[in-house]
Scaffold this motif. Structure first.
Motif, PDB file in Angstrom:
ATOM      1  N   SER A   1       6.539  -7.298   0.656  1.00  0.00           N
ATOM      2  CA  SER A   1       6.430  -7.021  -0.784  1.00  0.00           C
ATOM      3  C   SER A   1       5.075  -7.466  -1.336  1.00  0.00           C
ATOM      4  CB  SER A   1       7.560  -7.710  -1.548  1.00  0.00           C
ATOM      5  OG  SER A   1       7.581  -9.094  -1.272  1.00  0.00           O
ATOM      6  N   ASP A   2       4.463  -8.486  -0.735  1.00  0.00           N
ATOM      7  CA  ASP A   2       3.136  -8.936  -1.180  1.00  0.00           C
ATOM      8  C   ASP A   2       2.097  -7.832  -0.980  1.00  0.00           C
ATOM      9  OD1 ASP A   2       4.216 -11.382  -1.794  1.00  0.00           O
ATOM     10  OD2 ASP A   2       3.488 -12.393   0.012  1.00  0.00           O
ATOM     11  N   ILE A   3       2.208  -7.123   0.118  1.00  0.00           N
ATOM     12  CA  ILE A   3       1.265  -6.044   0.409  1.00  0.00           C
ATOM     13  C   ILE A   3       1.498  -4.861  -0.514  1.00  0.00           C
ATOM     14  CG2 ILE A   3       0.475  -4.423   2.173  1.00  0.00           C
ATOM     15  CD1 ILE A   3      -0.319  -7.369   2.635  1.00  0.00           C
ATOM     16  N   VAL A   4       2.752  -4.547  -0.794  1.00  0.00           N
ATOM     17  CA  VAL A   4       3.061  -3.447  -1.711  1.00  0.00           C
ATOM     18  C   VAL A   4       2.510  -3.764  -3.100  1.00  0.00           C
ATOM     19  CG1 VAL A   4       4.912  -2.108  -2.769  1.00  0.00           C
ATOM     20  CG2 VAL A   4       5.104  -2.804  -0.383  1.00  0.00           C
ATOM     21  N   LYS A   5       2.634  -5.011  -3.518  1.00  0.00           N
ATOM     22  CA  LYS A   5       2.085  -5.437  -4.813  1.00  0.00           C
ATOM     23  C   LYS A   5       0.574  -5.217  -4.850  1.00  0.00           C
ATOM     24  CE  LYS A   5       1.899  -9.561  -7.806  1.00  0.00           C
ATOM     25  NZ  LYS A   5       0.471  -9.946  -7.692  1.00  0.00           N
ATOM     26  N   LEU A   6      -0.112  -5.599  -3.767  1.00  0.00           N
ATOM     27  CA  LEU A   6      -1.557  -5.399  -3.697  1.00  0.00           C
ATOM     28  C   LEU A   6      -1.917  -3.918  -3.721  1.00  0.00           C
ATOM     29  CD1 LEU A   6      -2.635  -8.067  -1.023  1.00  0.00           C
ATOM     30  CD2 LEU A   6      -3.310  -7.999  -3.432  1.00  0.00           C
ATOM     31  N   ALA A   7      -1.104  -3.101  -3.067  1.00  0.00           N
ATOM     32  CA  ALA A   7      -1.368  -1.659  -3.056  1.00  0.00           C
ATOM     33  C   ALA A   7      -1.325  -1.095  -4.477  1.00  0.00           C
ATOM     34  CB  ALA A   7      -0.347  -0.947  -2.164  1.00  0.00           C
ATOM     35  N   HIS A   8      -0.319  -1.487  -5.243  1.00  0.00           N
ATOM     36  CA  HIS A   8      -0.230  -1.017  -6.622  1.00  0.00           C
ATOM     37  C   HIS A   8      -1.416  -1.500  -7.454  1.00  0.00           C
ATOM     38  CE1 HIS A   8       3.602   1.022  -6.437  1.00  0.00           C
ATOM     39  NE2 HIS A   8       4.176  -0.027  -5.870  1.00  0.00           N
ATOM     40  N   GLU A   9      -1.810  -2.740  -7.238  1.00  0.00           N
ATOM     41  CA  GLU A   9      -2.940  -3.300  -7.996  1.00  0.00           C
ATOM     42  C   GLU A   9      -4.246  -2.583  -7.675  1.00  0.00           C
ATOM     43  OE1 GLU A   9      -2.800  -7.398  -6.936  1.00  0.00           O
ATOM     44  OE2 GLU A   9      -1.179  -7.881  -8.352  1.00  0.00           O
ATOM     45  N   ASN A  10      -4.320  -1.974  -6.477  1.00  0.00           N
ATOM     46  CA  ASN A  10      -5.542  -1.281  -6.055  1.00  0.00           C
ATOM     47  C   ASN A  10      -5.413   0.237  -6.129  1.00  0.00           C
ATOM     48  OD1 ASN A  10      -7.677  -3.304  -4.717  1.00  0.00           O
ATOM     49  ND2 ASN A  10      -5.622  -4.096  -4.337  1.00  0.00           N
ATOM     50  N   ASN A  11      -4.365   0.713  -6.827  1.00  0.00           N
ATOM     51  CA  ASN A  11      -4.172   2.151  -7.042  1.00  0.00           C
ATOM     52  C   ASN A  11      -4.026   2.928  -5.733  1.00  0.00           C
ATOM     53  OD1 ASN A  11      -3.764   4.292  -8.808  1.00  0.00           O
ATOM     54  ND2 ASN A  11      -5.921   4.895  -8.797  1.00  0.00           N
ATOM     55  N   ILE A  12      -3.372   2.287  -4.757  1.00  0.00           N
ATOM     56  CA  ILE A  12      -3.081   2.931  -3.473  1.00  0.00           C
ATOM     57  C   ILE A  12      -1.649   3.456  -3.521  1.00  0.00           C
ATOM     58  CG2 ILE A  12      -2.712   2.506  -1.004  1.00  0.00           C
ATOM     59  CD1 ILE A  12      -4.962   0.375  -1.234  1.00  0.00           C
ATOM     60  N   GLN A  13      -1.456   4.709  -3.172  1.00  0.00           N
ATOM     61  CA  GLN A  13      -0.118   5.304  -3.228  1.00  0.00           C
ATOM     62  C   GLN A  13       0.801   4.678  -2.182  1.00  0.00           C
ATOM     63  OE1 GLN A  13       0.032   9.595  -3.046  1.00  0.00           O
ATOM     64  NE2 GLN A  13       2.264   9.644  -2.834  1.00  0.00           N
ATOM     65  N   VAL A  14       1.991   4.268  -2.629  1.00  0.00           N
ATOM     66  CA  VAL A  14       2.996   3.657  -1.761  1.00  0.00           C
ATOM     67  C   VAL A  14       4.077   4.704  -1.461  1.00  0.00           C
ATOM     68  CG1 VAL A  14       4.760   1.860  -1.594  1.00  0.00           C
ATOM     69  CG2 VAL A  14       2.557   1.352  -2.683  1.00  0.00           C
ATOM     70  N   VAL A  15       4.414   4.859  -0.167  1.00  0.00           N
ATOM     71  CA  VAL A  15       5.408   5.854   0.243  1.00  0.00           C
ATOM     72  C   VAL A  15       6.539   5.157   1.000  1.00  0.00           C
ATOM     73  CG1 VAL A  15       5.823   8.007   1.485  1.00  0.00           C
ATOM     74  CG2 VAL A  15       3.571   7.575   0.470  1.00  0.00           C
ATOM     75  N   PRO A  16       7.653   4.822   0.321  1.00  0.00           N
ATOM     76  CA  PRO A  16       8.785   4.221   1.026  1.00  0.00           C
ATOM     77  C   PRO A  16       9.533   5.288   1.822  1.00  0.00           C
ATOM     78  CG  PRO A  16       9.315   4.495  -1.292  1.00  0.00           C
ATOM     79  CD  PRO A  16       7.886   4.946  -1.126  1.00  0.00           C
ATOM     80  N   MET A  17       9.888   4.955   3.067  1.00  0.00           N
ATOM     81  CA  MET A  17      10.562   5.913   3.933  1.00  0.00           C
ATOM     82  C   MET A  17      12.020   5.503   4.168  1.00  0.00           C
ATOM     83  SD  MET A  17       7.554   6.864   6.639  1.00  0.00           S
ATOM     84  CE  MET A  17       8.396   8.411   7.039  1.00  0.00           C
ATOM     85  N   VAL A  18      12.831   6.489   4.531  1.00  0.00           N
ATOM     86  CA  VAL A  18      14.265   6.275   4.717  1.00  0.00           C
ATOM     87  C   VAL A  18      14.529   5.526   6.021  1.00  0.00           C
ATOM     88  CG1 VAL A  18      16.475   7.421   5.075  1.00  0.00           C
ATOM     89  CG2 VAL A  18      14.846   8.327   3.398  1.00  0.00           C
TER      90      VAL A  18
END
Length: 238
Positions: free
Chosen positions: A105-122
């Motif tokens: 979750s720390d990395i996902v938070k950083l991705a959002h802060e850097n405007n990087i698209q996050v793609v959660p998979m099933v």
């Protein structure tokens, strides 16, 4: 203006050693096919998972960043550099879904802060699968992680969670280190109200899968060995 960053794919893993495509969608293989940069908890198990899902993948081409409880915050800042260079990246958990009861979750938070698209998979989440199979309230629930080790503190916390469940009709989920599962089950039986419902869900997606919900009073007469078996515990007091 649209950036040209690569996407961060949140790639679920299996929960055991059963055939991987019995529990994962083929779309994961497609993502691994074009992704060489990964953020993982353990290099050895990550490479094994990638080889299992994509045997043709070149192992020397893989670039792995290690994320665990010892990773410094300053080090995490550089983990998404490949995305910033326009490359796709994969985030892998040790088991189940990244960022769910997982340091990802720390990395996902950083991705959002850097405007990087996050793609959660099933993929399989033991927490969600246990809740699905429990017969308890899936409209309002809370995952509480690990309970205190100290016996008195644990008893206090169990009583607090039981009261929360009763007051707010909220299902409460928690886990334990697998070698202490049997002791936790004993503590639950002696601490909680006899009519409180308890679900024990372990070895999810495996041939030895076990999901049972009974009242605490009924659990007093049931023998089950949970030693070293990954398990989720769920309680609800009506």
């Amino acid at each position: 203006m649209k950036n040209h960053f690569g996407k961060l794919y949140l790639i679920p893993t299996d929960l055991g050693d059963e055939p991987v495509w019995d529990v994962l969608p083929i779309s994961i293989k497609k993502v691994i096919d074009f992704t060489d940069d990964y953020i993982v908890e353990n290099e050895k198990s990550a490479r094994r998972f990638i080889k299992k899902t994509h045997p043709e993948k070149s192992q020397p081409s893989l670039q792995l960043k290690i994320l665990n409880k010892f990773t410094e915050a300053s080090e995490k800042l550089s983990f998404l550099n490949a995305c910033k260079e326009g490359k796709p990246m994969g985030l892998l958990s040790e088991a189940g879904c990244p960022a769910i009861a997982d340091p990802g979750s720390d990395i996902v938070k950083l991705a959002h802060e850097n405007n990087i698209q996050v793609v959660p998979m099933v993929g399989p989440s033991s927490i969600i699968m246990a809740l699905m199979g429990s017969g308890m309230n899936g409209q309002s629930f809370a995952f509480n992680g690990y309970l205190p080790i100290d016996k008195n503190d644990r008893k206090t916390e169990l009583k607090r969670l039981e009261k929360l469940s009763n007051d707010h009709n909220q299902t409460q989920l928690f886990i334990e280190t697998p070698y202490r599962n049997n002791k936790l089950l004993e503590d639950l039986i002696v601490t909680l109200h006899p009519q409180t419902r308890l679900c024990v869900a372990c070895d999810l997606t495996l041939p030895s899968e076990y999901i049972k919900t009974y009242s605490i009073n009924d659990w007093k007469h049931i023998k089950v060995d949970l030693h070293k078996r990954p398990a989720i515990f769920i309680i609800h007091k009506d």
